[in-house]
Write an enzyme that holds these catalytic residues in place. Structure first.
Site, PDB file in Angstrom:
ATOM      1  CB  SER A 113      -0.941  -0.050   1.210  1.00  0.00           C
ATOM      2  OG  SER A 113      -1.968   0.894   1.108  1.00  0.00           O
ATOM      3  CG  ASP A 159      -6.362  -2.713  -3.502  1.00  0.00           C
ATOM      4  OD1 ASP A 159      -6.981  -1.991  -2.704  1.00  0.00           O
ATOM      5  OD2 ASP A 159      -5.193  -3.091  -3.318  1.00  0.00           O
ATOM      6  CG  HIS A 202      -5.500  -2.740   0.627  1.00  0.00           C
ATOM      7  ND1 HIS A 202      -5.050  -2.081  -0.494  1.00  0.00           N
ATOM      8  CD2 HIS A 202      -4.798  -2.217   1.674  1.00  0.00           C
ATOM      9  CE1 HIS A 202      -4.131  -1.199  -0.143  1.00  0.00           C
ATOM     10  NE2 HIS A 202      -3.962  -1.269   1.160  1.00  0.00           N
TER      11      HIS A 202
END
Length: 509
Positions: A225, A451, A479
């Site tokens: 991320s 996502d 995610h």
């Protein structure tokens, strides 16, 4: 169809080419289970030499090794103070290739806790065998020199307080602006000069320092991320020092704050509709009719709690913003969708506690009212330096309308986000530019088609920007993908880290 009831404790269940590696000699041992690192000894500027030559003293902490490094407070002026960086390491169980630094995202996520508490979730067994896996808290985060702002009671008010005026009205903007001004000033008062030095570029310089004092000539790095942005930033600054970098759940470095808001609101709304489609096939779904019917009911539910917030058993109020947070939290993983059904049902019955518990999990709030970390403060501090903001009411209202059109359910509650950082006491110097990292070793960029937090198109964009980037796609929900998707992704990542194997084309996992 009888309603389901589960205890609030159910909310807790949601949380859960060949490169030559040199300079990776076995560390020296001291008595009592302490180890000393062996820095690379590379040549650096004179003012940085004391930092790059420091020797880490690793001490046992449970089954792992812990150490603290020092870094310049301000990389542009290394002589003006220093900060601490907390590290935890699991030594390689087999023939060691080098160190693997891991960042879980955020910004504000604790890499220390990520490795110390869930290493098997973060990194697969093949990588644990061949690498010293190192978790670290970036500057401003957790056990490292932290951003600090307010006590728990004031944080509750900041995160859960209800503004009685109509959203977007002059009165509402004025009240939100003042609350954010006070919060920012508290952060400046408590944190001091560090507050202006927690940007991602500074953290990337820290990464290079950690690489050197760990004894690795090249950086091996796994970033999830936001951690993908940190890794890409490192590659842009130190392309010749890149080893094997994997950027999972990638962020497009060129995106503006508004573009992020639009992409994420659309992403979470798409994930919400995927949940609703799945829910409606079951026998215990709290919704009925078509996906559009169910989506309309979610919109009405948000409007209802916006107009008349629900009171929790601890006295806190559940407004629309907290409910959106509660909805978003389980959407990070399809495995959490059943708990989202429980939460929706409880709010439909006028109960706030389950939704507040979900929001608390997202915000790092413990059941006793304390906060387990400073992730909220760090998230705000880093983002306020990494992006630029405009709190002109006309501009914010136009942006809010754009968000509402792009994502009619979630979008209306993603607007006016510029207020917080426009009131920040440190001026933003963020510059959103493409990162090419010319001369870097091959860099793996992973994108998940469903996502919600880091949309797939961001991974495509980053892989195209990077001179040596290559894309690995996972067709699924949730995610990030490594350790959360399938063997195709896991094997591709681990073969790259261990053998340097670059797929001839996107394996399209």
């Amino acid at each position: 169809m009888s309603p389901r009831r589960r205890p609030i404790a159910a909310a807790a269940a949601v949380a859960a080419s060949v490169l030559l590696f040199t300079g990776c000699s076995v560390p020296s041992f001291l008595g009592g289970g302490t180890e000393l690192s062996e820095p690379t000894g590379e040549s650096v500027a004179a003012e940085l030499e004391p930092y790059y030559s420091q020797v880490l003293e690793w001490e046992r902490c449970d089954d792992l090794m812990c150490a603290t490094a020092t870094a310049p407070l301000d990389w542009s002026d290394p002589g003006e103070g220093e900060i601490e960086l907390a590290l935890v390491r699991k030594p390689a169980s087999g023939q060691k290739i080098g160190s693997l630094l891991v960042n879980p995202g955020g910004p504000g996520g604790s890499g220390f806790d990520f490795i110390a508490e869930s290493i098997d979730y973060a990194v697969g067994a093949p990588l644990q065998e061949r690498f010293d896996v190192v978790g670290f808290d970036p500057r401003g985060v957790g056990r490292s020199s932290p951003v600090t702002c307010v006590d728990a009671a004031r944080m509750d008010e900041f995160l859960y307080g209800i503004v009685p005026a109509e959203r977007g009205s002059d009165e509402w903007i004025a009240e939100v602006t003042e609350a954010n001004r006070q919060f920012g000033q508290a952060c400046a008062d408590e944190t001091g000069e560090l507050l202006g030095n927690v940007d991602t570029v500074s953290a990337a310089h820290d990464l290079d320092l950690l690489r050197a004092i760990l004894g690795d000539d090249r950086l091996n790095y796994l970033g999830y991320s936001y951690g993908s942005f940190l890794g890409a930033t490192y590659a842009g600054l130190y392309p010749e020092k890149t080893g094997r970098l994997v950027l999972d759940g990638a962020i497009d470095p060129t995106t503006s704050n508004q573009e992020v808001n639009i992409a994420q609101s659309v992403g979470f709304e798409d994930a919400l509709k995927a949940y609703l489609a799945d829910c409606l096939t079951g026998e215990e779904c709290p919704f009925s009719g078509s996906v559009d019917d169910a989506a309309d009911e979610v919109s009405r539910l948000l409007a209802s709690v916006s107009e008349s917030p629900l009171r929790g058993s601890d006295g806190r109020m559940l407004g629309a913003d907290a409910l959106v947070t509660a909805i978003i939290y389980p959407l990070y993983s399809a495995e959490s969708w059943p708990y989202l059904s429980d939460m929706f049902e409880s709010v439909m019955f006028g109960e706030a506690d389950t939704a507040l518990a979900f929001a608390d999990l997202y915000n790092g709030r413990e059941p006793d009212g304390t906060y387990r970390d400073n992730s909220t403060e760090a998230f705000r501090a880093v983002n306020c330096l990494d992006y630029t903001y405009d709190d002109d009411p006309a501009k914010m209202r136009a942006d809010a309308e754009e968000l509402a059109q792009a994502a009619p359910i979630i979008g209306p509650y993603f607007g006016y986000g510029d207020i917080g950082c426009a009131q920040w006491p440190v001026t933003s110097e963020g510059d959103r530019e493409a990162i090419a990292a010319e001369g870097a070793a091959p860099i793996m960029v992973i994108g998940t088609t469903g996502d919600p937090a880091t949309p797939y198109q961001w991974a495509v964009a980053l892989a195209e920007q990077l001179d040596s980037g290559f894309l690995v796609s996972y067709d699924g929900e949730g995610h990030t993908a490594y350790r959360k998707s399938n063997a195709c992704v896991d094997d591709t990542v681990e073969s790259f880290f261990i053998d340097g194997t670059v797929p001839a084309s996107d394996p399209e996992c």
